[in-house]
Design an enzyme around this catalytic site. Structure first.
Site, PDB file in Angstrom:
ATOM      1  N   GLY A  13       0.785  -1.230   0.000  1.00 30.85           N
ATOM      2  CA  GLY A  13       0.000   0.000   0.000  1.00 30.85           C
ATOM      3  C   GLY A  13       0.814   1.275   0.000  1.00 30.85           C
ATOM      4  O   GLY A  13       0.317   2.320   0.422  1.00 30.85           O
ATOM      5  N   SER A  14       2.053   1.225  -0.506  1.00 32.13           N
ATOM      6  CA  SER A  14       2.825   2.476  -0.502  1.00 32.13           C
ATOM      7  C   SER A  14       2.221   3.480  -1.490  1.00 32.13           C
ATOM      8  O   SER A  14       2.200   4.686  -1.218  1.00 32.13           O
ATOM      9  CB  SER A  14       4.304   2.226  -0.808  1.00 32.13           C
ATOM     10  N   ASN A  15       1.710   2.995  -2.623  1.00 26.55           N
ATOM     11  CA  ASN A  15       1.041   3.913  -3.558  1.00 26.55           C
ATOM     12  C   ASN A  15      -0.244   4.461  -2.939  1.00 26.55           C
ATOM     13  O   ASN A  15      -0.522   5.656  -3.041  1.00 26.55           O
ATOM     14  CB  ASN A  15       0.722   3.197  -4.885  1.00 26.55           C
ATOM     15  N   MET A  91      -4.173  -7.106  -6.948  1.00 22.46           N
ATOM     16  CA  MET A  91      -3.759  -8.300  -7.676  1.00 22.46           C
ATOM     17  C   MET A  91      -4.950  -9.192  -8.043  1.00 22.46           C
ATOM     18  O   MET A  91      -4.926 -10.402  -7.828  1.00 22.46           O
ATOM     19  CB  MET A  91      -2.732  -9.092  -6.836  1.00 22.46           C
ATOM     20  N   ARG A  92      -5.988  -8.576  -8.569  1.00 26.14           N
ATOM     21  CA  ARG A  92      -7.155  -9.323  -9.027  1.00 26.14           C
ATOM     22  C   ARG A  92      -7.644  -8.685 -10.304  1.00 26.14           C
ATOM     23  O   ARG A  92      -7.697  -7.453 -10.402  1.00 26.14           O
ATOM     24  CB  ARG A  92      -8.263  -9.214  -7.972  1.00 26.14           C
ATOM     25  N   ASN A 108      -4.800   2.479 -13.246  1.00 28.37           N
ATOM     26  CA  ASN A 108      -3.904   1.452 -12.680  1.00 28.37           C
ATOM     27  C   ASN A 108      -2.475   1.932 -12.811  1.00 28.37           C
ATOM     28  O   ASN A 108      -2.142   2.721 -13.692  1.00 28.37           O
ATOM     29  CB  ASN A 108      -4.073   0.134 -13.448  1.00 28.37           C
ATOM     30  N   HIS A 110       1.374   0.263 -13.228  1.00 33.46           N
ATOM     31  CA  HIS A 110       2.058  -0.990 -13.535  1.00 33.46           C
ATOM     32  C   HIS A 110       3.569  -0.760 -13.471  1.00 33.46           C
ATOM     33  O   HIS A 110       4.052   0.237 -14.022  1.00 33.46           O
ATOM     34  CB  HIS A 110       1.642  -1.484 -14.927  1.00 33.46           C
TER      35      HIS A 110
HETATM   36  C1  GRF Z   1       3.587  -1.424  -7.435  1.00 32.37           C
HETATM   37  O1  GRF Z   1       4.859  -1.743  -7.899  1.00 32.37           O
HETATM   38  C2  GRF Z   1       2.626  -1.264  -8.567  1.00 32.37           C
HETATM   39  O2  GRF Z   1       3.225  -0.797  -9.731  1.00 32.37           O
HETATM   40  C3  GRF Z   1       2.129  -2.676  -8.776  1.00 32.37           C
HETATM   41  O3  GRF Z   1       2.037  -3.214  -7.490  1.00 32.37           O
HETATM   42  C4  GRF Z   1       2.970  -2.565  -6.637  1.00 32.37           C
HETATM   43  C5  GRF Z   1       2.206  -2.083  -5.435  1.00 32.37           C
HETATM   44  O4  GRF Z   1       3.058  -1.563  -4.463  1.00 32.37           O
HETATM   45  N1  GRF Z   1       0.894  -2.683  -9.504  1.00 32.37           N
HETATM   46  P1  GRF Z   1       2.439  -0.868  -3.174  1.00 32.37           P
HETATM   47  O5  GRF Z   1       1.505  -1.892  -2.534  1.00 32.37           O
HETATM   48  O6  GRF Z   1       1.708   0.344  -3.613  1.00 32.37           O
HETATM   49  O7  GRF Z   1       3.598  -0.555  -2.302  1.00 32.37           O
END
Ligand code: GRF
Length: 224
Positions: A13-15, A91-92, A108, A110
């Protein structure tokens, strides 16, 4: 218009955290209505709690099909009055009904320079292919995985593969995801007709608007 965002995530969940903070700090004109996860043990839940964002989780084992699962998820999103979705390490694969309902309003990130290395392990696949430049992409979501129109990308040299925790890549991801959502909230993302090419419209000139909103006398007073 202020966005009502749902963040879909399955992992660290860093994003999600970076986006929530950008909304809370006023960088993105949006409220994060909820964090939704398919994993009840995902670290993103702790991040949501720490930032006072509601979270919801559904276990796929309680559903007979992807369609049923997504129907239940859509009901939750409706309950929170969500109008925009940002998938951040979710991841779904989402079904057609989700994409149709949120057409043009689902994003999204990626960890690869799409269209290269779509799929579950973008970083590993790029590394094993021996590319000299890798990176990340924010794109609209359509029916095909990692396929929709590209909004923004950022790249790093392959020497950064040595950073096994991919900190540099994640830092870039946070920046470009915040930027993309900020543009969207400012209604500056435009897809050229009959194409998948995204244009970013110039910033609206607010100086005129400000000048107008400060004008209390019209026709203006003359100097005397
Ligand atoms: C990221 O690298 C994103 O590009 C991919 O999954 C990862 C999620 O990282 N889809 P986080 O959970 O946001 O740290």
């Amino acid at each position: 218009m202020r966005l009502k965002l749902a963040l879909l995530a399955s992992g660290t969940g860093s994003n999600a955290q970076a986006i929530i903070e950008a909304c809370q700090n006023g960088v993105i004109n949006a409220d994060v209505k909820l964090v939704f996860t398919n994993k009840s043990t995902a670290k993103v839940i702790e991040k949501a709690q720490a930032l006072h964002i509601p979270y919801e989780s559904l276990n796929y084992k309680n559903f007979n099909s992807r369609e049923e699962y997504d129907k239940a998820m859509l009901e939750i999103l409706e309950k929170y009055e969500v109008d925009t979705i940002a998938m951040a390490g979710y991841m779904r694969i989402v079904t057609k009904q989700v994409i149709e309902k949120y057409k043009g309003r689902i994003f999204n990130i990626h960890p690869a320079l799409l269209p290269s290395f779509a799929g579950a392990d973008g970083i590993g696949d790029a590394k094993n292919w021996g590319v000299k430049i890798f990176g990340c992409t924010v794109h609209f979501v359509d029916e095909i995985m990692d396929n929709g129109p590209i909004i923004i990308q950022a790249a790093l040299p392959s020497s950064c593969f040595e950073d096994t925790e991919n900190k540099q890549l994640h830092t870039l991801e946070h920046k470009i995801y915040i930027q993309a959502l900020k543009w969207f909230a400012e209604e500056r993302i435009h897809i050229l007709p009959q194409s998948r090419i995204v244009e970013i419209l110039p910033k609206k000139d607010t100086s005129l608007q400000k000048a107008c909103s400060n004008t209390l006398v019209y026709p203006p007073l003359e100097e005397w």
